[in-house]
Design a protein around this motif. Sequence first.
Motif, PDB file in Angstrom:
ATOM      1  N   ARG A   1       0.866  -1.179   0.000  1.00 47.83           N
ATOM      2  CA  ARG A   1       0.000   0.000   0.000  1.00 47.83           C
ATOM      3  C   ARG A   1       0.904   1.231   0.000  1.00 47.83           C
ATOM      4  NH1 ARG A   1      -2.245  -3.025   4.073  1.00 47.83           N
ATOM      5  NH2 ARG A   1      -1.510  -1.523   5.641  1.00 47.83           N
TER       6      ARG A   1
ATOM      7  N   GLN B   1       0.239   5.249  -0.559  1.00 44.65           N
ATOM      8  CA  GLN B   1      -0.750   6.286  -0.812  1.00 44.65           C
ATOM      9  C   GLN B   1      -0.445   7.547  -0.010  1.00 44.65           C
ATOM     10  OE1 GLN B   1      -4.537   4.527   0.139  1.00 44.65           O
ATOM     11  NE2 GLN B   1      -3.767   3.536   1.970  1.00 44.65           N
TER      12      GLN B   1
ATOM     13  N   THR C   1      -7.628   1.659 -12.999  1.00 42.97           N
ATOM     14  CA  THR C   1      -7.119   2.982 -12.670  1.00 42.97           C
ATOM     15  C   THR C   1      -8.265   3.989 -12.645  1.00 42.97           C
ATOM     16  OG1 THR C   1      -6.674   3.501 -14.998  1.00 42.97           O
ATOM     17  CG2 THR C   1      -4.854   2.558 -13.709  1.00 42.97           C
TER      18      THR C   1
ATOM     19  N   MET D   1      -4.895   6.990  -9.294  1.00 35.00           N
ATOM     20  CA  MET D   1      -5.257   5.874  -8.424  1.00 35.00           C
ATOM     21  C   MET D   1      -5.163   4.586  -9.226  1.00 35.00           C
ATOM     22  SD  MET D   1      -8.930   5.205  -6.512  1.00 35.00           S
ATOM     23  CE  MET D   1      -8.643   6.482  -5.289  1.00 35.00           C
TER      24      MET D   1
ATOM     25  N   ALA E   1      -5.338   0.075  -8.649  1.00 37.17           N
ATOM     26  CA  ALA E   1      -5.398  -1.164  -7.875  1.00 37.17           C
ATOM     27  C   ALA E   1      -4.940  -2.283  -8.797  1.00 37.17           C
ATOM     28  CB  ALA E   1      -6.810  -1.434  -7.367  1.00 37.17           C
TER      29      ALA E   1
ATOM     30  N   SER F   1      -0.682  -7.908  -4.632  1.00 38.93           N
ATOM     31  CA  SER F   1      -1.688  -6.860  -4.664  1.00 38.93           C
ATOM     32  C   SER F   1      -1.011  -5.523  -4.374  1.00 38.93           C
ATOM     33  CB  SER F   1      -2.786  -7.121  -3.626  1.00 38.93           C
ATOM     34  OG  SER F   1      -3.667  -6.015  -3.536  1.00 38.93           O
ATOM     35  N   HIS F   2      -1.264  -4.520  -5.232  1.00 48.69           N
ATOM     36  CA  HIS F   2      -0.722  -3.174  -5.022  1.00 48.69           C
ATOM     37  C   HIS F   2      -1.870  -2.170  -5.007  1.00 48.69           C
ATOM     38  CE1 HIS F   2       3.136  -4.942  -5.788  1.00 48.69           C
ATOM     39  NE2 HIS F   2       2.926  -5.096  -7.081  1.00 48.69           N
ATOM     40  N   LEU F   3      -1.942  -1.371  -3.967  1.00 48.22           N
ATOM     41  CA  LEU F   3      -2.909  -0.276  -3.882  1.00 48.22           C
ATOM     42  C   LEU F   3      -2.121   1.017  -3.814  1.00 48.22           C
ATOM     43  CD1 LEU F   3      -5.842   0.730  -3.539  1.00 48.22           C
ATOM     44  CD2 LEU F   3      -5.510   0.509  -1.067  1.00 48.22           C
TER      45      LEU F   3
ATOM     46  N   ASN G   1      -2.165   5.386  -4.613  1.00 51.89           N
ATOM     47  CA  ASN G   1      -2.918   6.575  -5.015  1.00 51.89           C
ATOM     48  C   ASN G   1      -2.255   7.853  -4.548  1.00 51.89           C
ATOM     49  OD1 ASN G   1      -4.181   7.799  -2.544  1.00 51.89           O
ATOM     50  ND2 ASN G   1      -5.111   5.775  -2.355  1.00 51.89           N
TER      51      ASN G   1
ATOM     52  N   SER H   1      -5.027  10.251  -1.010  1.00 47.41           N
ATOM     53  CA  SER H   1      -5.243  10.045   0.420  1.00 47.41           C
ATOM     54  C   SER H   1      -4.643  11.196   1.224  1.00 47.41           C
ATOM     55  CB  SER H   1      -4.589   8.722   0.849  1.00 47.41           C
ATOM     56  OG  SER H   1      -4.613   8.608   2.256  1.00 47.41           O
TER      57      SER H   1
END
Length: 338
Positions: A147, A149, A188, A199, A201, A213-215, A217, A220
């Motif tokens: 994650r 962000q 996106t 953004m 995912a 998994s990559h989040l 953005n 935030s």
Amino acid sequence: MRPLRAGLIGLGAMGRHHARVLAKLDGVQFAGVADPAGDPHRVAQGAQVTRDVGELLELGLDYAVVACPTALHESVGLTLARAGVSALIEKPLADSVAGANRLAEAFEAGGVLGAVGHIERFNPALQSLRARLEAGELGEVFQIVTRRQGPFPHRITDVGVVKDLATHDIDLTSWITGQEYVSVSARTASRSGRPYEDMVAVVGQLSDSSMVSHLVNWLSPFKERSTVVTGERGCFVADTLTADLTFYANGAQSMQWESLSAFRGVSEGDMIRYALEKREPLVVEHERFRDALLGLSSDIVTLAQGVRTVEVSEAVLASAGQGRTISLKSADLKGALV
């Protein structure tokens, strides 16, 4: 032995940090900087300031650090390669796979050293995590979740969040696991009114079948940099903002509750937060590149690895644009990125 003469291209938000490190780096003489804007903020650390790369090369350099906008990496890098000057190029290596390949080929043809500035590899938490995974402390790796962000950095104008931020996670994931991406699926969004995505995912698979998994953005209001690796013996959590690494072990106690024992999961075990030596990653990155130039054994991010990260990032964008999973096999990838 005389000091290595180093130059810097770009005095922006990242360039000024490179200037600070170069000015104090043992065995290196910070010879000069090239920036068309000059040095209005006085961050060149006393080095001579020139207006372009040609003037900078006239100072007689052993190597240069490329910290200009991503769109200029290819042209600047090719100029350095033709001049026989080694280069540490900020990530991403280039703004396209074709450009990244041209850079890698030019440095190889010129017999000069090139590397990519994927700074997260030199974060103490990730350095320790990689060593522990290599030693088998987690056993089989099941999943890697990152994650990344925070608020929008106004310094970025030429790429979106995938190539600016997600490339960190793509590179570090391959590096800590020693595995290649084999497929990615992504979505996106652009919510800030800019022409690029802010953004993303991503869900992916590595060559050992572990899940990714990559989040990421720029939307935030708080900043987060987290890498979580789950495996058969527990879970590692690396916080790269604080350079902390924590291990959550699977519980060793037998399950006494019969109705719960039917579920073959794990229970909570010991938690360990490791005491790590915390040196600034950018300093370590520069030391490793300097050592590689001197012919010493040194772990740097090669241009070939930089090319692969750009390939995966473009596959992420292609997946979001085409609404399908993209294979990272060479033949499939070539067709998907056309």
